[in-house]
Design an enzyme around this catalytic site. Sequence first.
Site, short mmCIF file in Angstrom:
data_model
loop_
_atom_site.label_atom_id
_atom_site.label_comp_id
_atom_site.label_asym_id
_atom_site.label_seq_id
_atom_site.Cartn_x
_atom_site.Cartn_y
_atom_site.Cartn_z
CG ASP A 53 -1.69 1.31 1.37
OD1 ASP A 53 -2.94 1.30 0.90
OD2 ASP A 53 -1.30 2.22 1.88
CE1 TYR A 58 0.54 7.95 2.66
CE2 TYR A 58 0.99 5.65 1.82
CZ TYR A 58 0.44 6.51 2.57
OH TYR A 58 -0.92 6.07 3.21
CE LYS A 87 -3.68 4.87 0.71
NZ LYS A 87 -2.24 4.37 0.73
CG HIS A 120 -4.60 9.48 0.40
ND1 HIS A 120 -3.18 9.44 0.28
CD2 HIS A 120 -4.68 9.16 1.57
CE1 HIS A 120 -2.46 9.25 1.37
NE2 HIS A 120 -3.48 8.88 2.21
#
Length: 306
Positions: A53, A58, A87, A120
């Site tokens: 994931d 990120y 996401k 997200h």
Amino acid sequence: MEAFKMTQDLTSTVTLNNGVAMPIFGLGVWQADNASAENAVYAALKHGYRMIDTAKQYGNETGVGRGIARALQDGLITRDQLFVTSKVANGDHGYAQTTAKIEGTLHRLQLDYLDLYLIHWPVDGLYVETWRALEDLYKAGKVRVIGVSNFDVHRLQVLLRQGNIVPAVNQVEFNPQMQEQEMRAFAKQHGIQVEGWSPLGHGSAMGDPVIGAIAAAHKKTPAQVILRFDVQSGVITIPKTVHEQRLVENADIWDFALSDIEMAAIAGLDKNERSLWYPAFGWYGSDTDFGMATQKWPDSPADYDA
């Protein structure tokens, strides 16, 4: 969505509302830089993990892609055995943006398709339009499953009214101290699978004496008991770590089960309290510092190589 069954190992899956089998346990890589993410992903796949994931937010999709590519090249796994989630970033909301920006994610991950693509955060005023883009990406075969993340009941209701496809997954914080009772009941009613981030509650529950006593009884660590609780609650679980020993320990939860009494005792620890920073984010509008920062992120793979 099928009823949750007792799990046996890292290959165990739950069938989502579109018939796709999703692993019930995987690796999260939030806060990992590209180098750390690459090594963690490779190590996880070496040790039997099948789900990874990540998210554009990120900043480590490039590293995740490198780890996956290495594992595929070395024969640790085949693409059809792997389940990869990313996401939609806040700044990429809207139909045209969402439709276009997935190409950057796929490029960084070195993949032709995603297994799961999530919104997200529900950026108010845009998330319905973004959902329609995900529906079309799903129909076009760019993604096998579409879902959302950090949606409350109200925003799920909006999507159910205005969308054409029921989200298959809602990824939210889930741990002994934050159990999302209302949302989980709603999700179950509508065939939406709950997936839990921060399954260890940022470590806040590991010192609880209830957890400690159960861990001692099973000769397991408090973290392993919590992760077993998360999975046994029917929640897909993605603990994050970049340390190989820790990811092996996290996955060592298949040789024991919690009794009904133990499950009830841990369920009784629910405080409905979030463990991390994001309550300050409000309901995730793009006019916050966090939202504005993601809007400024470029899409070139080279920009994610730090």
